[in-house]
Write a protein that holds these residues in place. Structure first.
Motif, PDB file in Angstrom:
ATOM      1  N   GLY A   1       0.751  -1.336  -0.102  1.00 22.53           N
ATOM      2  CA  GLY A   1       0.043   0.153   0.078  1.00 22.53           C
ATOM      3  C   GLY A   1       0.805   1.369  -0.196  1.00 22.53           C
ATOM      4  O   GLY A   1       0.148   2.319  -0.016  1.00 22.53           O
ATOM      5  N   ARG A   2       2.152   1.089   0.261  1.00 19.14           N
ATOM      6  CA  ARG A   2       2.985   2.136   0.142  1.00 19.14           C
ATOM      7  C   ARG A   2       4.111   2.011  -0.834  1.00 19.14           C
ATOM      8  O   ARG A   2       5.286   2.961  -0.785  1.00 19.14           O
ATOM      9  CB  ARG A   2       3.554   2.490   1.537  1.00 19.14           C
ATOM     10  N   ASP A   3       3.848   1.575  -1.942  1.00 18.10           N
ATOM     11  CA  ASP A   3       4.783   1.516  -3.105  1.00 18.10           C
ATOM     12  C   ASP A   3       4.709   2.570  -3.980  1.00 18.10           C
ATOM     13  O   ASP A   3       3.790   2.959  -4.601  1.00 18.10           O
ATOM     14  CB  ASP A   3       4.386   0.240  -3.816  1.00 18.10           C
ATOM     15  N   PRO A   4       5.786   3.285  -3.894  1.00 23.14           N
ATOM     16  CA  PRO A   4       5.890   4.647  -4.783  1.00 23.14           C
ATOM     17  C   PRO A   4       5.872   4.374  -6.192  1.00 23.14           C
ATOM     18  O   PRO A   4       5.635   5.222  -6.972  1.00 23.14           O
ATOM     19  CB  PRO A   4       7.193   5.085  -4.619  1.00 23.14           C
ATOM     20  N   LYS A   5       6.032   3.303  -6.819  1.00 25.28           N
ATOM     21  CA  LYS A   5       5.783   3.052  -8.229  1.00 25.28           C
ATOM     22  C   LYS A   5       4.446   2.938  -8.514  1.00 25.28           C
ATOM     23  O   LYS A   5       3.905   3.174  -9.523  1.00 25.28           O
ATOM     24  CB  LYS A   5       6.483   1.639  -8.471  1.00 25.28           C
ATOM     25  N   VAL A   6       3.273   2.770  -7.496  1.00 22.97           N
ATOM     26  CA  VAL A   6       2.003   2.691  -7.715  1.00 22.97           C
ATOM     27  C   VAL A   6       1.416   3.818  -7.274  1.00 22.97           C
ATOM     28  O   VAL A   6       0.455   4.414  -7.834  1.00 22.97           O
ATOM     29  CB  VAL A   6       1.336   1.373  -6.854  1.00 22.97           C
ATOM     30  N   TRP A   7       1.844   4.489  -6.117  1.00 32.18           N
ATOM     31  CA  TRP A   7       0.943   5.384  -5.661  1.00 32.18           C
ATOM     32  C   TRP A   7       2.017   6.531  -5.201  1.00 32.18           C
ATOM     33  O   TRP A   7       3.157   6.657  -4.837  1.00 32.18           O
ATOM     34  CB  TRP A   7       0.287   5.079  -4.157  1.00 32.18           C
ATOM     35  N   SER A   8       1.554   7.944  -5.714  1.00 31.08           N
ATOM     36  CA  SER A   8       2.318   9.102  -5.637  1.00 31.08           C
ATOM     37  C   SER A   8       2.285   9.536  -4.342  1.00 31.08           C
ATOM     38  O   SER A   8       1.126   9.356  -3.900  1.00 31.08           O
ATOM     39  CB  SER A   8       1.756  10.168  -6.628  1.00 31.08           C
ATOM     40  N   HIS A   9       3.191   9.897  -3.490  1.00 30.06           N
ATOM     41  CA  HIS A   9       3.331  10.319  -2.245  1.00 30.06           C
ATOM     42  C   HIS A   9       2.581   9.315  -1.201  1.00 30.06           C
ATOM     43  O   HIS A   9       1.629   9.498  -0.693  1.00 30.06           O
ATOM     44  CB  HIS A   9       2.644  11.649  -2.151  1.00 30.06           C
ATOM     45  N   PRO A  10       3.214   8.118  -1.341  1.00 25.29           N
ATOM     46  CA  PRO A  10       2.407   7.028  -0.621  1.00 25.29           C
ATOM     47  C   PRO A  10       2.286   7.284   1.089  1.00 25.29           C
ATOM     48  O   PRO A  10       1.353   6.559   1.533  1.00 25.29           O
ATOM     49  CB  PRO A  10       3.085   5.868  -0.871  1.00 25.29           C
ATOM     50  N   ASP A  11       2.957   7.741   1.459  1.00 28.88           N
ATOM     51  CA  ASP A  11       3.051   8.085   2.948  1.00 28.88           C
ATOM     52  C   ASP A  11       2.258   9.380   3.350  1.00 28.88           C
ATOM     53  O   ASP A  11       2.435   9.723   4.622  1.00 28.88           O
ATOM     54  CB  ASP A  11       4.610   8.133   3.549  1.00 28.88           C
ATOM     55  N   THR A  12       1.444   9.810   2.530  1.00 27.92           N
ATOM     56  CA  THR A  12       1.029  11.180   2.615  1.00 27.92           C
ATOM     57  C   THR A  12      -0.635  10.832   2.693  1.00 27.92           C
ATOM     58  O   THR A  12      -1.197  10.022   1.879  1.00 27.92           O
ATOM     59  CB  THR A  12       1.082  12.084   1.630  1.00 27.92           C
ATOM     60  N   PHE A  13      -1.148  11.419   3.528  1.00 28.00           N
ATOM     61  CA  PHE A  13      -2.785  11.001   3.789  1.00 28.00           C
ATOM     62  C   PHE A  13      -3.509  11.802   2.564  1.00 28.00           C
ATOM     63  O   PHE A  13      -3.628  13.207   2.803  1.00 28.00           O
ATOM     64  CB  PHE A  13      -3.272  11.509   5.135  1.00 28.00           C
TER      65      PHE A  13
END
Length: 114
Positions: A16-28
């Protein structure tokens, strides 16, 4: 090759925190899901909070139905303010490790006075 009788664990937190899939994965950023066709019901492996396949969470349908009731109740019955006139972007969204994932600085809900 996976050896016979090997146990395989999926790190859902890392998925769920993969930067290849999600931009800014650690940001709510809940708005990231508004224009995305990712189904949380186990069809897309970028987001599988309830698992997938034969061993998917049996509570998925209950959770899906209860979410709207619970969210409506929380919005209606509580006053949502940040302590010390903080802005939303200044909130500490850090996490601490445990059985469940908790905020390192807990949020507080103040019941409305009727």
């Amino acid at each position: 090759m996976v050896p016979k009788n090997a146990q395989i664990l999926c790190n859902l937190w890392a998925m769920g925190r993969d930067p290849k899939v999600w931009s800014h994965p650690d940001t709510f950023m809940p708005e990231r899901f508004l224009e995305v066709n990712v189904d949380y019901r186990g069809q897309y492996f970028e987001l599988i909070p309830f698992g997938a396949g034969r061993r998917m969470c049996p509570g998925l349908n209950t959770a899906h139905r209860m979410l709207h009731i619970m969210l409506g109740s929380l919005i209606q019955k509580f006053d949502w303010k940040l302590e010390g006139n903080k802005k939303a972007q200044d909130m500490d969204m850090g996490e601490k490790f445990g059985i469940t994932l908790q905020r390192s600085a807990p949020l507080k809900a103040i019941p409305l006075k009727l």
